[in-house]
Enzyme design. Structure first.
Site, PDB file in Angstrom:
ATOM      1  N   GLU A  88       0.819  -1.201   0.000  1.00  0.00           N
ATOM      2  CA  GLU A  88       0.000   0.000   0.000  1.00  0.00           C
ATOM      3  C   GLU A  88       0.862   1.263   0.000  1.00  0.00           C
ATOM      4  OE1 GLU A  88      -3.050   0.247  -0.579  1.00  0.00           O
ATOM      5  OE2 GLU A  88      -3.599  -1.864  -0.445  1.00  0.00           O
ATOM      6  N   CYS A 244     -13.231   1.500 -14.731  1.00  0.00           N
ATOM      7  CA  CYS A 244     -13.755   2.852 -14.511  1.00  0.00           C
ATOM      8  C   CYS A 244     -12.588   3.833 -14.439  1.00  0.00           C
ATOM      9  CB  CYS A 244     -14.592   2.884 -13.228  1.00  0.00           C
ATOM     10  SG  CYS A 244     -15.620   4.351 -13.053  1.00  0.00           S
ATOM     11  N   CYS A 251     -17.349   1.268 -19.933  1.00  0.00           N
ATOM     12  CA  CYS A 251     -18.653   1.095 -19.285  1.00  0.00           C
ATOM     13  C   CYS A 251     -19.330  -0.203 -19.707  1.00  0.00           C
ATOM     14  CB  CYS A 251     -19.556   2.286 -19.586  1.00  0.00           C
ATOM     15  SG  CYS A 251     -18.992   3.832 -18.830  1.00  0.00           S
ATOM     16  N   CYS A 254     -18.382  -2.940 -17.360  1.00  0.00           N
ATOM     17  CA  CYS A 254     -18.524  -2.667 -15.925  1.00  0.00           C
ATOM     18  C   CYS A 254     -19.556  -3.600 -15.293  1.00  0.00           C
ATOM     19  CB  CYS A 254     -18.931  -1.217 -15.698  1.00  0.00           C
ATOM     20  SG  CYS A 254     -19.138  -0.804 -13.953  1.00  0.00           S
ATOM     21  N   CYS A 260     -25.134   2.429 -11.628  1.00  0.00           N
ATOM     22  CA  CYS A 260     -24.400   3.669 -11.875  1.00  0.00           C
ATOM     23  C   CYS A 260     -25.339   4.733 -12.437  1.00  0.00           C
ATOM     24  CB  CYS A 260     -23.246   3.416 -12.847  1.00  0.00           C
ATOM     25  SG  CYS A 260     -22.289   4.899 -13.235  1.00  0.00           S
TER      26      CYS A 260
END
Length: 503
Positions: A88, A244, A251, A254, A260
């Site tokens: 991270e 995205c 899209c 997705c 959405c």
């Protein structure tokens, strides 16, 4: 209470209120209006469906990444949390493809908190070199040492304690470690998550504003899957990283497009345009408009929906601050070492500030619009401090300029070179310095900018070598006031300092 804090408090209250979609009260009473519910996930059925759809997609399509493998297979909780933590920190502001090699080498060299705590900062900087944002590695080691010395080698077990007890661990990193390593049902909000959530719920206000960030955290915590929080958070970030994306989002691929509202608005506009080809359409209620006057989450009135942008209308960000422009003169000082190999002088930067503790060629900041002659003089004065003897400005060979963009600085390095005698050393009274071969240079803790500088120097040297004896800048060519012991040898500092012979 300030307007910003009042707005944030209002959004948090709205985020906790379970109001069925479309049931928000009209500000004037009477007919209900969508109000802030446009920007919320308040339907438990929809939340459950979104979790299911997103996790199913993640199980099919997730990338095979080394930190995910360790998180899934490491039985020891502390080692598992450490593995996630390193990933991270490295992934902050850095692309996955770049991080993979650094991560593998890091975990091979320091597989546990204890081994990292025992390393020197020089070793950490050497491995981190080229990854950017160098203070991250330093803070990571500082926190590892704290875990070993003050927490008996045991990582904190909650997001709250991780953020409270570990230096350099913010809210996002703490949430990621806790959810992935320990299964704590807490959300995460990073750049990818911001983009996904803003599009899912048509949040068009400045996505970096405290009010919007607070709302997104409330939303992320409400959405996170209670049985698979780590996978859900990674799925949300994976969606933002691979589907995205900021520009040209996919899209059609997705898994949560049915949830959405930005995508629904695009689809509705396409259908509306199609109807116009055949007949005059009936008025259609724009269900994607919030309807609440002065809504702090809608786009400002001065930036209305742009049909040409589609879902990339979201998120909105304030204009980026232009990076500060800086110029620096830097000199590649070189000599022949004992074995005949070229060596370069590196000096160490201060222990705090930009590129703290890294090694670089001797460099000095320049005022803007400084004439080249004055640049040489400033650099020559600076080099004198390192070498302990005067350096003639006229002996500095201009190589060219190297541009490097830091996150907040547009840095231009004006690169010079100066060959020295074999027996020339740096002044021990100066800050840490050392002579290194090219191989040692690349193994040292040097920034990408310095690697660019050396590359420019080597390119110029190859150019000179191929230009033949007639080149004005060929090494060993005699210059006015400068002599050399033999043709083709390096010009030396001693040669520069030797008074000219009578003609």
């Amino acid at each position: 209470m300030s307007r910003r804090r009042a707005a944030a408090a209002s959004l948090r209250r709205g985020g906790r209120r379970a109001v069925p979609s479309g049931k928000g009260a009209s500000p004037r009473g009477g007919t209900p209006a969508p109000a802030l519910t446009l920007h919320l996930f308040s339907d438990p059925v929809e939340i459950k469906a979104l979790r299911r759809d997103l996790l199913a997609w993640y199980d099919r399509c997730k990338r095979d990444l080394p930190w995910r493998t360790l998180a899934a297979t490491e039985p020891d909780a502390d080692r598992r949390a450490y593995a996630v933590w390193v990933s991270e920190i490295m992934l902050q502001q850095t692309q996955v493809a770049t991080v993979i090699d650094y991560y593998n080498r890091w975990m091979q060299k320091w597989p546990t908190l204890q081994t990292l705590a025992q390393a020197s900062l020089e070793e950490v900087n050497e491995l981190w070199a080229g990854l950017g944002y160098y203070s991250r590695g330093k803070r990571l080691q500082e926190a590892a040492r704290k875990v070993v010395s003050e927490l008996a080698g045991r990582m904190p077990r909650t997001a709250e304690d991780l953020q409270k007890l570990l230096p350099g661990v913010g809210r996002y990193t703490a949430g990621a470690i806790a959810s992935i390593s320990y299964g704590q049902a807490t959300g995460v909000v990073d750049g990818n998550v911001i983009r996904v959530l803003c599009r899912l719920r048509c949040i068009g206000a400045d996505s970096n504003s405290p009010a919007v960030i607070d709302h997104l955290w409330d939303m992320a915590n409400a959405l996170v899957d209670r049985s698979r929080p780590g996978d859900f958070n990674q799925a949300l970030m994976e969606l933002g990283a691979t589907v995205c994306v900021p520009k040209a989002p996919l899209c059609g691929d997705c898994p949560v497009k049915q949830h959405c509202r930005a995508w629904r608005r695009v689809e509705k506009e396409l259908a509306f345009a199609s109807q116009k080809l055949f007949r005059k359409p009936a008025p259609v209620l724009d269900v994607e408009d919030c309807g609440a006057a002065g809504c702090p989450l809608c786009p400002p009135a001065t930036e209305p929906w742009d049909s040409s942008l589609g879902v990339t209308n979201f998120p909105r960000k304030a204009a980026k601050k232009q990076p500060r422009v800086a110029r620096t003169a830097t000199c590649v000082l070189e000599r022949r070492g004992c074995q005949g190999a070229l060596e370069y002088l590196l000096v160490q930067r201060p222990s705090s500030g930009l590129l703290a503790g890294l090694w670089e060629f001797p460099s000095v900041p320049l005022a803007q619009d400084l004439q080249e002659e004055k640049q040489r003089e400033a650099l020559a004065d600076h080099l004198q401090a390192w070498l302990g003897q005067p350096v003639p400005a006229g002996g500095l060979q201009l190589i060219g300029e190297v541009v490097h963009i830091f996150s907040h600085i547009h840095q231009t390095y004006v690169v010079y070179s100066l060959p020295l005698d074999e027996d020339v050393t740096s002044d021990p009274a100066s800050s840490p310095s050392r002579w290194v071969t090219e191989e040692e240079f690349h193994a040292s803790a040097v920034s990408t900018a310095m690697k660019k500088v050396l590359k420019a120097h080597e390119k110029q040297r190859r150019k000179e070598s191929s230009s033949g004896q007639g080149s004005k800048r060929k090494r060993g060519a005699k210059t006015e006031g400068v002599s050399s012991t033999c043709s083709g040898t390096q010009l030396s500092l001693r040669a520069f300092l030797r008074p000219p012979t009578a003609s």
